[in-house]
Scaffold this motif. Structure first.
Motif, PDB file in Angstrom:
ATOM      1  N   HIS A  42      22.183  47.688  34.756  1.00 55.14           N
ATOM      2  CA  HIS A  42      21.371  49.077  34.180  1.00 55.14           C
ATOM      3  C   HIS A  42      21.672  49.301  32.634  1.00 55.14           C
ATOM      4  O   HIS A  42      21.615  48.188  32.047  1.00 55.14           O
ATOM      5  CB  HIS A  42      22.348  50.279  34.900  1.00 55.14           C
TER       6      HIS A  42
ATOM      7  N   HIS B 206      23.586  50.836  30.434  1.00 54.03           N
ATOM      8  CA  HIS B 206      24.503  50.960  29.504  1.00 54.03           C
ATOM      9  C   HIS B 206      24.882  50.105  28.565  1.00 54.03           C
ATOM     10  O   HIS B 206      24.563  48.700  28.964  1.00 54.03           O
ATOM     11  CB  HIS B 206      25.751  51.353  30.405  1.00 54.03           C
TER      12      HIS B 206
ATOM     13  N   ASP C  54      27.552  48.536  27.526  1.00 56.21           N
ATOM     14  CA  ASP C  54      28.527  47.558  27.942  1.00 56.21           C
ATOM     15  C   ASP C  54      27.919  46.552  29.197  1.00 56.21           C
ATOM     16  O   ASP C  54      28.678  45.938  29.710  1.00 56.21           O
ATOM     17  CB  ASP C  54      29.560  48.090  28.527  1.00 56.21           C
ATOM     18  N   HIS C  55      26.481  46.574  29.317  1.00 59.84           N
ATOM     19  CA  HIS C  55      25.914  45.895  30.181  1.00 59.84           C
ATOM     20  C   HIS C  55      24.658  45.146  29.582  1.00 59.84           C
ATOM     21  O   HIS C  55      24.400  44.003  29.559  1.00 59.84           O
ATOM     22  CB  HIS C  55      25.415  46.496  31.783  1.00 59.84           C
TER      23      HIS C  55
ATOM     24  N   HIS D 211      25.573  55.416  40.123  1.00 60.64           N
ATOM     25  CA  HIS D 211      26.075  55.407  38.866  1.00 60.64           C
ATOM     26  C   HIS D 211      24.895  56.311  37.846  1.00 60.64           C
ATOM     27  O   HIS D 211      24.177  56.999  38.820  1.00 60.64           O
ATOM     28  CB  HIS D 211      26.068  53.981  38.300  1.00 60.64           C
TER      29      HIS D 211
ATOM     30  N   ASP E  53      27.673  48.660  37.996  1.00 53.50           N
ATOM     31  CA  ASP E  53      28.714  49.715  38.070  1.00 53.50           C
ATOM     32  C   ASP E  53      28.246  50.674  39.107  1.00 53.50           C
ATOM     33  O   ASP E  53      27.210  51.128  39.357  1.00 53.50           O
ATOM     34  CB  ASP E  53      28.593  50.580  36.879  1.00 53.50           C
TER      35      ASP E  53
END
Ligand code: NI
Ligand code: MN
Length: 226
Positions: A50, A52, A54-55, A111, A144
């Motif tokens: 996805h 975000h 942090d990905h 998510h 997530d």
């Protein structure tokens, strides 16, 4: 050929069969637990769960340096393409893309998904999990997500050997729900992810105790040959 798994920390991995290396969610710059730099990552493909930060992490830099193909949700691929990455595989949950080395399928995840930078916030489609088949071994990276009952169906449909499941709570499943998730998916091995990167997702991985699934806790930078 055995599969070589390198944990990049947080939700990031490198999976290699000796010929092809696939990065998943390669978040290194700004990751306090990362041991690798994005410039050191060599890979043929990048799978994103996805949008975000942090990905997505260092995806653009890694893809450009390696001429790697990025697999991800339709809108997320459009975003990555707008940043200069040429080789993209636009997908959505339920779909599978066959490759020379195996295949990638996206699965549902509960998510949210957006790309939020200082000057922009972009909708990046459905958040996803990914089933990755490399060298004959299938890996489920749940992305997530909250737990959901159809993880049992995903386990039946794809029969992954390894499941990477978030246990950090707050933004995803906590360790007890993740243990139930592992039992639903029923892989041989489960690797806990998305915990202890920052204080809000601090969790003792010893609480992740699925029945009849072997837990492999990996340290960032650690490599495991399966
Ligand atoms: Ni997220
Ligand atoms: Mn996350």
């Amino acid at each position: 050929m055995p599969l070589t798994i390198t944990y990049l920390g947080h939700s990031g991995f490198l999976f290699s069969d000796g010929q092809t290396t696939i990065a998943v969610d390669p978040f290194l710059t700004g990751n306090p637990k990362a041991t690798m730099k994005s410039a050191d990552v060599m890979c043929n493909a990048i799978v994103l769960t996805h949008g975000h930060a942090d990905h997505v992490g260092d995806t653009v830099a890694i893809a450009q340096k390696n001429n790697a193909t990025v697999f991800g949700a339709f809108e997320l691929c459009n975003l990555i393409g707008s940043k200069g990455v040429k080789s993209l595989e636009h997908m959505n949950p339920g779909g599978r893309v066959k490759t020379s080395w195996g295949w990638v399928a996206l699965t549902q995840a509960f998510h949210s998904s957006s790309y939020d930078a200082d000057d922009e916030s972009v909708y990046t489609g459905q958040p996803c999990g990914a089933m990755i088949n490399l060298g004959g071994t299938t890996i489920y990276h749940a992305g997530d997500t909250a737990i959901f009952g159809d993880m049992k169906l995903l386990g039946e449909l794809y029969q992954p050997t390894i499941a990477c499941l978030p246990i950090g709570d707050r933004f995803t499943m906590g360790p007890e729900h993740a243990a139930r998730a592992a039992e639903f998916v029923n892989p041989k091995y489960a690797i806990p992810i998305h915990y202890n990167t920052w204080p809000p997702i601090e969790v003792d991985p010893a609480r992740f105790k699925p029945k009849d699934v072997e837990v492999k806790v990996m340290k960032p930078g650690e490599t495991w040959k399966v």
